[in-house]
Design an enzyme around this catalytic site. Structure first.
Site, PDB file in Angstrom:
ATOM      1  N   ARG A   1      -6.639  -8.835  -8.053  1.00  0.00           N
ATOM      2  CA  ARG A   1      -7.718  -9.586  -8.697  1.00  0.00           C
ATOM      3  C   ARG A   1      -8.199  -8.900  -9.967  1.00  0.00           C
ATOM      4  O   ARG A   1      -8.175  -7.675 -10.051  1.00  0.00           O
ATOM      5  CB  ARG A   1      -8.894  -9.764  -7.741  1.00  0.00           C
ATOM      6  CG  ARG A   1      -8.513 -10.623  -6.610  1.00  0.00           C
ATOM      7  CD  ARG A   1      -9.680 -11.263  -5.915  1.00  0.00           C
ATOM      8  NE  ARG A   1      -9.119 -12.207  -5.014  1.00  0.00           N
ATOM      9  CZ  ARG A   1      -8.974 -13.504  -5.288  1.00  0.00           C
ATOM     10  NH1 ARG A   1      -9.411 -13.997  -6.419  1.00  0.00           N
ATOM     11  NH2 ARG A   1      -8.420 -14.301  -4.413  1.00  0.00           N
ATOM     12  N   ILE A   2      -8.646  -9.735 -10.894  1.00  0.00           N
ATOM     13  CA  ILE A   2      -9.178  -9.188 -12.138  1.00  0.00           C
ATOM     14  C   ILE A   2     -10.654  -8.871 -11.914  1.00  0.00           C
ATOM     15  O   ILE A   2     -11.404  -9.709 -11.406  1.00  0.00           O
ATOM     16  CB  ILE A   2      -8.979 -10.200 -13.287  1.00  0.00           C
ATOM     17  CG1 ILE A   2      -7.472 -10.415 -13.488  1.00  0.00           C
ATOM     18  CG2 ILE A   2      -9.648  -9.706 -14.563  1.00  0.00           C
ATOM     19  CD1 ILE A   2      -7.131 -11.554 -14.416  1.00  0.00           C
TER      20      ILE A   2
ATOM     21  N   GLY B   1       0.769  -1.244   0.000  1.00  0.00           N
ATOM     22  CA  GLY B   1       0.000   0.000   0.000  1.00  0.00           C
ATOM     23  C   GLY B   1       0.796   1.287   0.000  1.00  0.00           C
ATOM     24  O   GLY B   1       0.333   2.299   0.519  1.00  0.00           O
ATOM     25  N   SER B   2       1.968   1.274  -0.647  1.00  0.00           N
ATOM     26  CA  SER B   2       2.721   2.534  -0.690  1.00  0.00           C
ATOM     27  C   SER B   2       2.021   3.549  -1.591  1.00  0.00           C
ATOM     28  O   SER B   2       2.031   4.753  -1.310  1.00  0.00           O
ATOM     29  CB  SER B   2       4.170   2.307  -1.112  1.00  0.00           C
ATOM     30  OG  SER B   2       4.241   1.961  -2.469  1.00  0.00           O
ATOM     31  N   ASN B   3       1.396   3.072  -2.656  1.00  0.00           N
ATOM     32  CA  ASN B   3       0.625   4.004  -3.503  1.00  0.00           C
ATOM     33  C   ASN B   3      -0.566   4.565  -2.727  1.00  0.00           C
ATOM     34  O   ASN B   3      -0.849   5.758  -2.791  1.00  0.00           O
ATOM     35  CB  ASN B   3       0.153   3.305  -4.781  1.00  0.00           C
ATOM     36  CG  ASN B   3       1.223   3.297  -5.853  1.00  0.00           C
ATOM     37  OD1 ASN B   3       1.537   4.323  -6.427  1.00  0.00           O
ATOM     38  ND2 ASN B   3       1.807   2.131  -6.092  1.00  0.00           N
TER      39      ASN B   3
ATOM     40  N   HIS C   1       0.249   0.504 -13.512  1.00  0.00           N
ATOM     41  CA  HIS C   1       1.060  -0.665 -13.846  1.00  0.00           C
ATOM     42  C   HIS C   1       2.523  -0.233 -13.942  1.00  0.00           C
ATOM     43  O   HIS C   1       2.828   0.779 -14.584  1.00  0.00           O
ATOM     44  CB  HIS C   1       0.579  -1.281 -15.164  1.00  0.00           C
ATOM     45  CG  HIS C   1       1.291  -2.556 -15.475  1.00  0.00           C
ATOM     46  ND1 HIS C   1       0.976  -3.747 -14.863  1.00  0.00           N
ATOM     47  CD2 HIS C   1       2.359  -2.806 -16.277  1.00  0.00           C
ATOM     48  CE1 HIS C   1       1.791  -4.687 -15.289  1.00  0.00           C
ATOM     49  NE2 HIS C   1       2.642  -4.141 -16.146  1.00  0.00           N
TER      50      HIS C   1
ATOM     51  N   ASN D   1      -6.109   2.172 -12.920  1.00  0.00           N
ATOM     52  CA  ASN D   1      -5.102   1.221 -12.432  1.00  0.00           C
ATOM     53  C   ASN D   1      -3.724   1.793 -12.718  1.00  0.00           C
ATOM     54  O   ASN D   1      -3.561   2.613 -13.621  1.00  0.00           O
ATOM     55  CB  ASN D   1      -5.270  -0.122 -13.156  1.00  0.00           C
ATOM     56  CG  ASN D   1      -4.296  -1.163 -12.658  1.00  0.00           C
ATOM     57  OD1 ASN D   1      -4.053  -1.278 -11.447  1.00  0.00           O
ATOM     58  ND2 ASN D   1      -3.708  -1.926 -13.565  1.00  0.00           N
TER      59      ASN D   1
ATOM     60  N   ASP E   1      -4.978  -4.704 -18.227  1.00  0.00           N
ATOM     61  CA  ASP E   1      -3.964  -3.715 -18.632  1.00  0.00           C
ATOM     62  C   ASP E   1      -4.153  -3.139 -20.040  1.00  0.00           C
ATOM     63  O   ASP E   1      -3.191  -2.679 -20.651  1.00  0.00           O
ATOM     64  CB  ASP E   1      -2.536  -4.309 -18.525  1.00  0.00           C
ATOM     65  CG  ASP E   1      -2.128  -4.618 -17.089  1.00  0.00           C
ATOM     66  OD1 ASP E   1      -2.697  -4.012 -16.166  1.00  0.00           O
ATOM     67  OD2 ASP E   1      -1.245  -5.470 -16.896  1.00  0.00           O
TER      68      ASP E   1
HETATM   69  C1  GRF Z   1       2.907  -1.205  -7.671  1.00  0.00           C
HETATM   70  O1  GRF Z   1       4.101  -1.482  -8.322  1.00  0.00           O
HETATM   71  C2  GRF Z   1       1.788  -1.041  -8.671  1.00  0.00           C
HETATM   72  O2  GRF Z   1       2.223  -0.475  -9.876  1.00  0.00           O
HETATM   73  C3  GRF Z   1       1.365  -2.445  -8.910  1.00  0.00           C
HETATM   74  O3  GRF Z   1       1.467  -3.064  -7.655  1.00  0.00           O
HETATM   75  C4  GRF Z   1       2.424  -2.380  -6.853  1.00  0.00           C
HETATM   76  C5  GRF Z   1       1.741  -1.962  -5.594  1.00  0.00           C
HETATM   77  O4  GRF Z   1       2.595  -1.399  -4.660  1.00  0.00           O
HETATM   78  N1  GRF Z   1       0.071  -2.483  -9.559  1.00  0.00           N
HETATM   79  P1  GRF Z   1       1.997  -0.754  -3.351  1.00  0.00           P
HETATM   80  O5  GRF Z   1       1.141  -1.826  -2.671  1.00  0.00           O
HETATM   81  O6  GRF Z   1       1.197   0.445  -3.718  1.00  0.00           O
HETATM   82  O7  GRF Z   1       3.180  -0.397  -2.508  1.00  0.00           O
END
Ligand code: GRF
Length: 210
Positions: free
Chosen positions: A94-95, A15-17, A112, A110, A153
């Protein structure tokens, strides 16, 4: 101050994003609020991050549902209960089925960790993406934020950013360099959506002037 865009973030991992998006919303850099965080894995660290930020954090286990569609229906109901306007997939593994994609058509994003359409598609996630890029020997990889369609994707691309591959990179090192860009670009894309500046014309996403 105008109305804020309500986000629902779907996660499976660290969950860094998610953290970055929550921080940027909190700091007023993104005109949105994270209303709910949902995971398919009850012990995903991302859920802890959400709880720490005081955001409802829910987990649904696929094995508790008879079908993928029933599972997605439970998620859909939770998203709707929180009046989510944009679904943000942030490391969600999950898709999505039609049950989620249809009602939120054009309102699911999303991220990627490569330059789509390279090193993407079913089974390409996490370090696997960077391993494949290194194995191929590309000099440049990157990040893609795109709208989500039923196939994996392939949705219209919102933003992309290039990241150099360096001598001696391991999948882990490359992943960290890419992740830094992910954090910048995802918030940027969400902000563009919040400002109503993304216009999809077929496969082309036009970014409207302010
Ligand atoms: C990221 O590399 C994102 O692009 C991919 O999964 C990873 C998730 O990282 N879809 P985080 O859980 O947000 O740290």
């Amino acid at each position: 101050m105008g109305k804020k865009l309500k986000l629902g973030v779907l996660v499976s991992g660290k969950g860094s994003n998610l953290q970055n998006i929550m921080d940027n919303c909190q700091a007023g850099k993104v005109d949105a609020t994270v209303e709910v965080v949902i995971s398919d894995l009850p012990d995903a660290f991302a859920l802890e991050r959400a709880r720490k930020a005081g955001i409802p954090a829910l987990a649904f286990r696929r094995k508790d549902f008879a079908s993928k569609e029933d599972f997605d229906q439970a998620i859909l109901t939770a998203l709707q209960e929180h009046r989510v306007e944009l679904i943000v997939l942030a490391g969600y593994l999950r898709i999505l089925t039609e049950v989620l994609v249809k009602p939120y058509e054009g309102r699911i994003m999303n991220i990627h960790p490569s330059l789509v359409p390279t090193f993407c598609g079913k089974g390409m996630h996490g370090l696997e993406v960077h391993r494949a890029a290194l194995k191929y020997g590309v000099k440049i990889t990157g990040v893609t934020v795109h709208f989500v369609e039923l196939s994996v994707d392939t949705g219209p691309i919102i933003l992309q950013r290039a990241v150099p591959v360096m001598d001696g990179d391991t999948p882990e090192i490359l992943s960290d360099r890419v992740l830094e860009q992910e954090h910048e670009i995802y918030s940027e894309a969400i902000q563009l959506f919040a400002q109503g500046r993304l216009k999809v014309e077929g496969r082309w996403v036009r970014i409207l002037e302010k």
